[in-house]
Design a protein around this motif. Sequence first.
Motif, mmCIF file in Angstrom:
data_model
loop_
_atom_site.group_PDB
_atom_site.id
_atom_site.type_symbol
_atom_site.label_atom_id
_atom_site.label_comp_id
_atom_site.label_asym_id
_atom_site.label_seq_id
_atom_site.Cartn_x
_atom_site.Cartn_y
_atom_site.Cartn_z
ATOM 1 N N THR A 107 3.395 51.510 -30.305
ATOM 2 C CA THR A 107 4.603 52.224 -29.909
ATOM 3 C C THR A 107 5.684 51.159 -29.761
ATOM 4 O O THR A 107 5.479 50.160 -29.078
ATOM 5 N N LEU A 108 6.799 51.348 -30.418
ATOM 6 C CA LEU A 108 7.853 50.332 -30.421
ATOM 7 C C LEU A 108 8.986 50.747 -29.504
ATOM 8 O O LEU A 108 9.487 51.862 -29.576
ATOM 9 N N HIS A 109 9.384 49.834 -28.626
ATOM 10 C CA HIS A 109 10.516 50.027 -27.724
ATOM 11 C C HIS A 109 11.570 48.993 -28.090
ATOM 12 O O HIS A 109 11.236 47.846 -28.399
ATOM 13 N N GLN A 110 12.829 49.390 -28.047
ATOM 14 C CA GLN A 110 13.918 48.497 -28.429
ATOM 15 C C GLN A 110 14.922 48.385 -27.296
ATOM 16 O O GLN A 110 15.414 49.396 -26.802
ATOM 17 N N LEU A 111 15.223 47.169 -26.896
ATOM 18 C CA LEU A 111 16.242 46.899 -25.893
ATOM 19 C C LEU A 111 17.440 46.288 -26.614
ATOM 20 O O LEU A 111 17.342 45.177 -27.146
ATOM 21 N N ASN A 112 18.540 47.003 -26.664
ATOM 22 C CA ASN A 112 19.724 46.511 -27.377
ATOM 23 C C ASN A 112 20.484 45.519 -26.518
ATOM 24 O O ASN A 112 20.876 45.833 -25.394
ATOM 25 N N ILE A 113 20.683 44.335 -27.058
ATOM 26 C CA ILE A 113 21.469 43.300 -26.392
ATOM 27 C C ILE A 113 22.893 43.340 -26.946
ATOM 28 O O ILE A 113 23.858 43.413 -26.199
ATOM 29 N N THR A 114 23.008 43.277 -28.263
ATOM 30 C CA THR A 114 24.277 43.469 -28.975
ATOM 31 C C THR A 114 23.964 44.327 -30.190
ATOM 32 O O THR A 114 22.810 44.734 -30.385
ATOM 33 N N ALA A 115 24.954 44.558 -31.044
ATOM 34 C CA ALA A 115 24.721 45.365 -32.243
ATOM 35 C C ALA A 115 23.687 44.720 -33.160
ATOM 36 O O ALA A 115 22.925 45.407 -33.832
ATOM 37 N N ASP A 116 23.656 43.392 -33.182
ATOM 38 C CA ASP A 116 22.754 42.683 -34.088
ATOM 39 C C ASP A 116 21.576 42.011 -33.393
ATOM 40 O O ASP A 116 20.780 41.339 -34.047
#
Length: 137
Positions: free
Chosen positions: A66-75
């Motif tokens: 299961t993949l979780h993503q924490l956005n820091i910036t757009a890239d």
Amino acid sequence: IPQAMPRTVLARTVLALAAAAFAVLYTTLEAPASCPHDPPESCFFSEAYAPARARFREAAALAGATLHQLNITADLTIDVAVIPANAATPPTLVHMSGTHGVEAHAGSAVQLALLKRWADAPADAPSSRGVRVVLVH
């Protein structure tokens, strides 16, 4: 680590140690089929962050994570792959690819190699023995 050690020497030392550990721990692991490098295990290393992130996400999906993503910036993101275990309160193995600098390349390669191994042979995965795996990339 000696204070007077130049950064380039330190970086080469870390890469050499990571390569040696990788060779010892994963001698039975097959590198990607299209790898043009010698040794082929070097194909688990990515040249930049964006391809490493994409390869990690793809490998995590193939391994059933299961993949979780924490956005820091757009890239820039922190991706966390969780491979659940077959236990109510499982012990947890946490591996971080690195937070900055040269250790991130080696850590990312180790994570790709492990995810490939576990996708190819699920019985070898710690999750098959009741251990949850959390990979932070």
